[in-house]
Write an enzyme that holds these catalytic residues in place. Structure first.
Site, PDB file in Angstrom:
ATOM      1  N   LYS A   9       2.761   0.208   6.226  1.00 44.48           N
ATOM      2  CA  LYS A   9       3.709   0.525   7.299  1.00 44.48           C
ATOM      3  C   LYS A   9       3.343  -0.240   8.575  1.00 44.48           C
ATOM      4  O   LYS A   9       2.241  -0.815   8.686  1.00 44.48           O
ATOM      5  CB  LYS A   9       3.716   2.039   7.523  1.00 44.48           C
ATOM      6  CG  LYS A   9       4.286   2.839   6.342  1.00 44.48           C
ATOM      7  CD  LYS A   9       4.265   4.334   6.640  1.00 44.48           C
ATOM      8  CE  LYS A   9       4.889   5.142   5.512  1.00 44.48           C
ATOM      9  NZ  LYS A   9       4.879   6.610   5.820  1.00 44.48           N
ATOM     10  N   ASN A 112       0.957   7.328   9.245  1.00 41.77           N
ATOM     11  CA  ASN A 112       0.099   7.505   8.065  1.00 41.77           C
ATOM     12  C   ASN A 112      -0.059   6.252   7.194  1.00 41.77           C
ATOM     13  O   ASN A 112      -0.455   6.329   6.033  1.00 41.77           O
ATOM     14  CB  ASN A 112       0.509   8.741   7.261  1.00 41.77           C
ATOM     15  CG  ASN A 112       1.886   8.623   6.640  1.00 41.77           C
ATOM     16  OD1 ASN A 112       2.572   7.615   6.828  1.00 41.77           O
ATOM     17  ND2 ASN A 112       2.295   9.642   5.909  1.00 41.77           N
ATOM     18  N   HIS A 115       3.129   3.804   2.392  1.00 41.04           N
ATOM     19  CA  HIS A 115       4.088   4.524   1.562  1.00 41.04           C
ATOM     20  C   HIS A 115       3.779   4.218   0.111  1.00 41.04           C
ATOM     21  O   HIS A 115       3.422   3.091  -0.221  1.00 41.04           O
ATOM     22  CB  HIS A 115       5.528   4.073   1.861  1.00 41.04           C
ATOM     23  CG  HIS A 115       6.511   4.559   0.833  1.00 41.04           C
ATOM     24  ND1 HIS A 115       7.083   5.811   0.890  1.00 41.04           N
ATOM     25  CD2 HIS A 115       6.963   3.991  -0.318  1.00 41.04           C
ATOM     26  CE1 HIS A 115       7.864   5.983  -0.168  1.00 41.04           C
ATOM     27  NE2 HIS A 115       7.813   4.887  -0.922  1.00 41.04           N
TER      28      HIS A 115
END
Ligand code: DAT
Ligand code: MG
Length: 149
Positions: A9, A112, A115
């Protein structure tokens, strides 16, 4: 054999963690079959996160994933989906185990880092969304016999 879509990400890219993240999937024994560095469009992000459309965090999810370039990859292997998700760690980095990507580099759910597809059905959809068939490479890896019996 399973295939899974993995994204580094925008926070992973901006923080210089592309190599660190790829290395973890690579050394685990998953096999890379596709990779590209792209700026996701809003349309692609909305389709990718369509399953979360009704969730309160949907808009911020789309904003986050389009906030900078991402590395999109397809990794292959037996049980690739579960293995990749174990390598990523729990969705919320605060509770992700140390040793996982999220547990080692993350501090909150909205940043986070990675993915990974969560089921064979979603993996097939996501791989098709990001890659054409001719962008996926079918290759023999000489170490396979030392990774799988
Ligand atoms: P995962 O990325 O582990 O597959 P998911 O598919 O349930 O998790 O959710 C997609 C992303 O949405 C996740 O990476 C971070 C965000 N998210 C999930 N639950 C959230 C929540 N309760 N609050 C804020 N963001 C959330
Ligand atoms: Mg998910």
């Amino acid at each position: 054999m399973e295939r899974t879509l993995i994204l580094v990400k925008p926070d992973g890219v901006q923080r210089g963690l592309i190599g660190e993240i790829i290395a973890r999937f690579e050394r685990r024994g998953l096999k890379l079959v596709g990779m590209k560095f792209i700026q996701m469009s809003k349309a692609l992000a909305e389709e990718h996160y369509a399953v979360h459309k009704e969730r309160p965090f949907y808009n911020s999810l789309v904003e986050y994933i389009t906030s900078g370039p991402v590395v999109a990859m397809v990794w292959e292997g037996k049980d690739a989906i579960a293995a990749a998700r174990a390598t990523m760690g729990a969705t919320n980095p605060v509770t992700a185990a140390p040793g996982t990507i999220r547990g080692d580099f993350g501090m909150e759910i909205g940043r986070n880092l990675v993915h990974g597809s969560d089921s064979p059905e979603n993996a097939a959809k996501e791989v098709n969304l990001f890659f054409n068939e001719d962008e996926l490479v079918d290759w023999n890896r000489v170490t396979d016999a030392w990774i799988r019996e």
